[in-house]
Design a protein around this motif. Structure first.
Motif: not given
Length: 92
Positions: A25, A27, A35, A69, A72-73, A75, A77, A86, A88
């Motif tokens: 996902r 931005n 997605e 990553i 957080e632009n 995501e 999984t 996920r 992170t």
């Protein structure tokens, strides 16, 4: 120096999942999220490559930086053995 270690940690985490199915996902701007699904194909010093599902996407491959990553632009999984993991930072 902590930022450089964070990027290296993210890369190492992704390297463990090469060849596995990924849901990404990203931005897309103006409060839109894009997605995409595919296979984590390769990691490089600054970017990682995802080979997209051909029947669902116009592009064959996309690349993103580890910074995406971290900020957080993007995501990620990983779909593995019926479980979703996920990716992170810091790793959870």
């Amino acid at each position: 120096m902590a930022g450089k270690n964070a990027l290296l940690d993210i890369r190492r985490t992704l390297e463990a999942h090469i060849g596995q199915r990924i849901v990404l996902r990203a931005n897309g701007g103006r409060k839109k999220m894009i997605e995409r699904t595919g296979i984590l194909e390769q990691t490089y010093p600054s970017v990682f490559i995802i080979k997209l599902d051909e029947d669902r996407h116009a592009f064959k491959r996309v690349s993103y930086s580890y910074t995406d990553i971290l900020t957080e632009n993007v995501e990620l999984t990983v779909c593995k053995d019926g479980k979703d993991i996920r990716i992170t930072y810091p790793s959870q």
